[in-house]
Motif scaffolding. Structure first.
Motif, PDB file in Angstrom:
ATOM      1  N   UNK A 203       0.827  -1.208   0.000  1.00 42.41           N
ATOM      2  CA  UNK A 203       0.000   0.000   0.000  1.00 42.41           C
ATOM      3  C   UNK A 203       0.861   1.257   0.000  1.00 42.41           C
ATOM      4  N   UNK A 204       1.917   1.254   0.800  1.00 41.53           N
ATOM      5  CA  UNK A 204       2.758   2.438   0.915  1.00 41.53           C
ATOM      6  C   UNK A 204       3.626   2.639  -0.318  1.00 41.53           C
ATOM      7  N   UNK A 205       4.148   1.556  -0.900  1.00 41.70           N
ATOM      8  CA  UNK A 205       4.951   1.725  -2.118  1.00 41.70           C
ATOM      9  C   UNK A 205       4.076   2.252  -3.250  1.00 41.70           C
ATOM     10  N   UNK A 228       7.410   1.192   8.350  1.00 33.89           N
ATOM     11  CA  UNK A 228       6.973   0.711   7.028  1.00 33.89           C
ATOM     12  C   UNK A 228       7.125   1.748   5.927  1.00 33.89           C
ATOM     13  N   UNK A 229       6.982   3.029   6.260  1.00 34.51           N
ATOM     14  CA  UNK A 229       7.168   4.074   5.251  1.00 34.51           C
ATOM     15  C   UNK A 229       8.643   4.174   4.851  1.00 34.51           C
ATOM     16  N   UNK A 233       9.969   3.648   1.022  1.00 31.06           N
ATOM     17  CA  UNK A 233      10.806   4.668   0.380  1.00 31.06           C
ATOM     18  C   UNK A 233      12.056   4.040  -0.219  1.00 31.06           C
ATOM     19  N   UNK A 234      12.709   3.155   0.522  1.00 33.21           N
ATOM     20  CA  UNK A 234      13.910   2.498   0.022  1.00 33.21           C
ATOM     21  C   UNK A 234      13.597   1.602  -1.169  1.00 33.21           C
ATOM     22  N   UNK A 235      12.464   0.911  -1.112  1.00 34.04           N
ATOM     23  CA  UNK A 235      12.092   0.006  -2.202  1.00 34.04           C
ATOM     24  C   UNK A 235      11.756   0.749  -3.482  1.00 34.04           C
ATOM     25  N   UNK A 238      14.223   5.540  -3.175  1.00 29.99           N
ATOM     26  CA  UNK A 238      14.388   6.793  -2.458  1.00 29.99           C
ATOM     27  C   UNK A 238      15.496   6.771  -1.431  1.00 29.99           C
ATOM     28  N   UNK A 239      15.582   7.862  -0.683  1.00 30.34           N
ATOM     29  CA  UNK A 239      16.601   8.069   0.343  1.00 30.34           C
ATOM     30  C   UNK A 239      15.917   8.390   1.658  1.00 30.34           C
ATOM     31  N   UNK A 240      16.495   7.915   2.769  1.00 29.36           N
ATOM     32  CA  UNK A 240      15.927   8.148   4.094  1.00 29.36           C
ATOM     33  C   UNK A 240      16.930   8.925   4.937  1.00 29.36           C
ATOM     34  N   UNK A 241      16.433   9.985   5.569  1.00 27.43           N
ATOM     35  CA  UNK A 241      17.231  10.787   6.498  1.00 27.43           C
ATOM     36  C   UNK A 241      16.771  10.429   7.907  1.00 27.43           C
TER      37      UNK A 241
END
Length: 520
Positions: A203-205, A228-229, A233-235, A238-241
């Motif tokens: 759902x989130x992707x 889960x978000x 994001x990684x999938x 994206x990038x995570x801070x």
């Protein structure tokens, strides 16, 4: 009223793909891409995938197999929380985070005896720690025989191992023990299955697709709702801070300097951001979405947020046990009369409002308990937390929240089942009094609760946090409550705090507030 999804709207019912495989697959072709920013470090896809591989190999050497439980004890948003969870899940093992169940703040951890209790209750076979918690890990291993500890000194270092072949994927196996984030009482341990976790991931992707890859700023611990978000994001490339706590100035700098596109935070975090002196001049040009959740929000505060953030705001109502339930969209935020609601159900969610005693559905417009049917609902509580027998009934989850449908078909929360104060022979809803206090221009945050005297007579007490630079006049607050509700609703005592203590989820910490009654 129920929101019935069609079969096409019901994700995850036909098949389940392992989310950890999909995260690593997204990194395979872009090994130099930065996937994490943490403590002034930029972690590339190659480095991250190597960490997952090393963790999986170390867990396998320690004897971890499908169906086992792996415990994790690190700082609130350490990358090891991600790499170890992915590694354990690739092996078919489940995960539990033992740093905190219902933390007073991002900086506080559970006492060792309670951490040991969690290890025993979940039958953990391995405890993985970072360097800062290695000493506590060894202490726990001595208290819980049979638990092996892995850290940088005991076999978790880099070895360049390939990712081991994963265990057969079984969506009905246990993936995670999650803790309820309620603000009162002892949290329960909710059982999340692989299939449920992957459904939420799907759902989130899906919500992130169609635009350039996101840069997500995570300001809540990775053991909680935002995880889960992060996975999604990684999938999606994206990038995570990762921030280990919430600081409004640091958030604004990160948005500007790292071109953050998405942020998830609690409602009190949003308030602190709005009150920061740098918000008016902040560079928000990269920001696409700010999602806030965890506790009801004051309509006037959200109206002020709309003035600053425009069509970037999304409110989400959900619970640990149910996952996502309803949403207030950016377009909804442009309608002032909707700001007191938590929005409408997601397409895959069915909601029924029922009488807490009989279970019968209440007429439209009347208040009832929120019952939820969704593919993201938990599988029940663990062990002694037999409340799962009561919470799950015929495929429905009883949330314990009270709400009503308004004339627009939006859900409006109205407190908790049984969470009432009986004063002067009347049952008073603390949430209703809190909403009135929050509507006062001097109040930044408020908590209302009942206190019994030596005669067992219950009185209404309130703890309030003033807005920055504003003085709270308790007499004026009492008059405000009396004029809006009635004299019987006026708290017999109002204490003013410089800052109310919060849980890591952003909710006010009722237990800490009441334990310090009279000594803010």
């Amino acid at each position: 009223m129920s929101a019935e999804p069609s079969s096409a709207d019901r994700p995850g019912t036909a098949r389940h793909d392992h989310y950890a495989h999909r995260v690593l697959h997204a990194m395979a072709d872009q090994t130099d891409r930065v996937v994490l920013h943490w403590r002034d470090r930029a972690v590339t896809a190659a480095e991250f995938a190597s960490s997952v591989a090393d963790a999986a190999a170390a867990l396998r050497r320690a004897g971890v197999a499908a169906g086992d439980m792996v415990a994790i004890l690190t700082e609130p948003s350490h990358p090891m929380m991600l790499t170890t969870r992915y590694a354990a899940h690739l092996l078919g093992a489940a995960v539990v985070h033992v740093r905190s169940m219902n933390p007073r703040s991002e900086a506080e951890s559970l006492p060792a005896d309670l951490q040991a209790e969690v290890l025993r209750a979940t039958s953990a076979v391995v405890l993985v720690t970072d360097a800062d918690n290695a000493g506590r890990g060894r202490l726990l291993a001595g208290a819980v025989p049979g638990v092996k500890v892995l850290d940088d000194r005991t076999g978790l270092g880099r070895r360049g191992d390939p990712i081991p072949a994963s265990a057969p994927y079984r969506p009905d196996d246990l993936a995670l023990i999650d803790f309820t984030s309620g603000s009162t009482g002892r949290p329960k341990m909710a059982r999340q299955l692989f299939g449920t976790r992957d459904t939420l991931f799907d759902l989130l992707t899906a919500s992130l697709r169609g635009e350039r890859p996101a840069t997500l700023l995570s300001v809540t611990p990775l053991s909680h709702a935002g995880a889960p978000l992060v996975d999604a994001t990684l999938a999606e490339g994206g990038t995570v801070v990762l921030h280990e706590g919430f600081d409004p100035g640091s958030v604004l700098r990160a948005v500007a300097e790292l071109r953050v596109t998405n942020v998830y935070m609690g409602v009190p975090h949003l308030y602190r951001l709005l009150d920061h002196p740098g918000i008016a001049a902040a560079d928000l040009s990269s920001l696409r979405q700010l999602t806030y959740s965890a506790t009801p929000a004051a309509p006037d505060r959200i109206a002020a947020a709309v003035e600053i953030f425009g069509d970037r705001l999304v409110q989400v109502y959900g619970t640990t046990e149910a996952g996502l339930i309803t949403s207030l969209t950016p377009l909804d935020h442009r309608e002032p009369e909707l700001l007191g609601s938590v929005g409408r159900p997601f397409p895959w969610v069915r909601i029924a409002l029922r009488d807490p005693g009989s279970g019968a559905e209440v007429p439209r417009g009347e208040t009832g308990e929120v019952w939820v049917r969704s593919p993201t609902v938990m599988a029940g509580y663990l062990g002694a937390d037999s409340g799962g027998i009561e919470a799950l009934r015929d495929g429905w989850l009883r949330t314990g929240d009270l709400a009503r449908w308004d004339r627009y078909g939006y859900l409006r929360l109205a407190g908790r089942v049984g969470n009432v104060i009986k004063s002067g022979g009347l049952k008073l809803d603390p949430a209703a009094i809190e909403r009135v206090l929050l509507a006062h221009p001097a109040v930044h945050n408020a908590v209302v609760y009942g206190v019994r005297d030596h005669d067992y007579v219950e009185h209404v007490h309130a703890a309030v946090e003033p807005r920055p630079g504003v003085r709270c006049d308790t007499s004026a607050l009492a008059a405000h409550v009396a004029a809006t509700l009635s004299q019987i609703h006026v708290p017999s005592r109002v204490t003013v705090w410089d800052q109310l203590p919060l849980l890591s989820t952003g909710k006010p910490d009722h237990a800490a507030i009441q334990s310090r009654e009279g000594t803010p």
